[in-house]
Write an enzyme that holds these catalytic residues in place. Structure first.
Site: not given
Ligand code: PEP
Length: 265
Positions: A226, A189, A183, A17-19, A247-248, A106, A108
């Site tokens: 994470s 994050g 999640e 997930n490139w957000k 994600g990150g 998600h 966010e």
């Molecule tokens: C995500 O955006 O779905 C996610 C799990 O982010 P991160 O890996 O940065 O925690």
């Protein structure tokens, strides 16, 4: 447009997930280069990238040119196929420019855009109707976590039940169009991933809900929160976890490369 995933497979899914990154289209090439010599074990792993929607057609074209074995995902979709919904993008639109998956619910989106379980349920149905695989995100906030495991399970059961409301079980199962990503909100994050044991326990619980309430015994259930190059093997190599939503770490070229290295054949 590229069409790689026509059928459900039980390969582990590693979805990135490139957000809302990167700022410039020119920076995408650098990220995609990480996949070039990764030598991923494609018998075991399926890779998907969820870029900001504006980049979907461009990336789909690149994948088509180089015959990349990578799927594309939307990060969100509207609950209607078209209409007066300024700023929204429908699942059909995503599908038509090369997406195979849509991430829905998600944390966010729930947190910053006020998405409710009801909206998320409608989006799951819309994505499946459009022929996408819905990646439904569920997970508890820290306040619920602090109340203990029973509270976590109750919270997640409700999220799933609400999201599946508009969907007949036979539809989700026969089309194999639903994936759940566990999640925990407190892990996203924060650099504070769940332990694999905790993730496995909740994932097993989700599997039992899907099995007993919806007759969906084989849906893929991912872990997200994470995940990085160091801990990714702990999650994705475990039999009880069907992949990861990352994600990150996936928008950091070096980290992405290191993650992909762990998936080599
Ligand atoms: C995500 O955006 O779905 C996610 C799990 O982010 P991160 O890996 O940065 O925690």
């Amino acid at each position: 447009m590229i069409r790689i995933i026509s059928d459900y497979s039980m390969k582990k899914l590693i979805a990135f997930n490139w957000k809302m990154y990167p700022k410039k289209a020119a920076d995408i090439e650098g990220l995609l280069l990480a996949f070039d010599d990764a030598n991923i074990d494609t018998d075991r792993y399926e890779i998907a990238i969820a870029p900001p929607a504006v980049y979907l057609p461009m990336i789909a074209d690149i994948f088509y040119e180089v015959k990349a074995d990578i799927s594309l995902a939307m990060q969100n979709c509207a609950w209607q196929s078209e209409g007066a919904l300024t700023g929204e993008i429908s699942a059909e639109m995503g599908k038509n420019v090369g997406a195979d998956y849509a991430i829905i619910g998600h944390s966010e989106r729930r947190m910053y855009f006020g998405e409710t379980d009801e909206m998320i349920g409608k989006k799951v149905s819309a994505a499946i109707k459009a022929g996408l695989v819905a990646i439904l995100c569920v997970g508890e906030p820290l306040s619920v976590r602090k109340k203990g495991k029973a509270a976590v399970k109750q919270y997640i059961r409700k999220q799933i039940e609400e999201a599946m409301k508009g969907l007949s079980a036979s539809k989700a199962f026969s089309s194999k169009r639903i994936i759940i990503a566990y999640e925990p909100v407190w892990a996203i994050g924060t650099g504070n991933a769940a332990t694999p044991e905790d993730a496995i326990e909740v994932i097993a619980f989700i599997r039992s809900i899907l099995n007993t309430s919806y007759s969906i015994p084989t849906a893929r259930i991912l872990y997200g929160g994470s995940v990085n190059a160091k801990n990714v093997p702990l999650f994705v190599k475990h039999d009880g976890i069907d992949g990861a939503l990352i994600g990150g770490a996936s928008i950091d070229k070096k980290e992405l490369k290191s993650i992909l290295k762990t998936l080599h054949s």
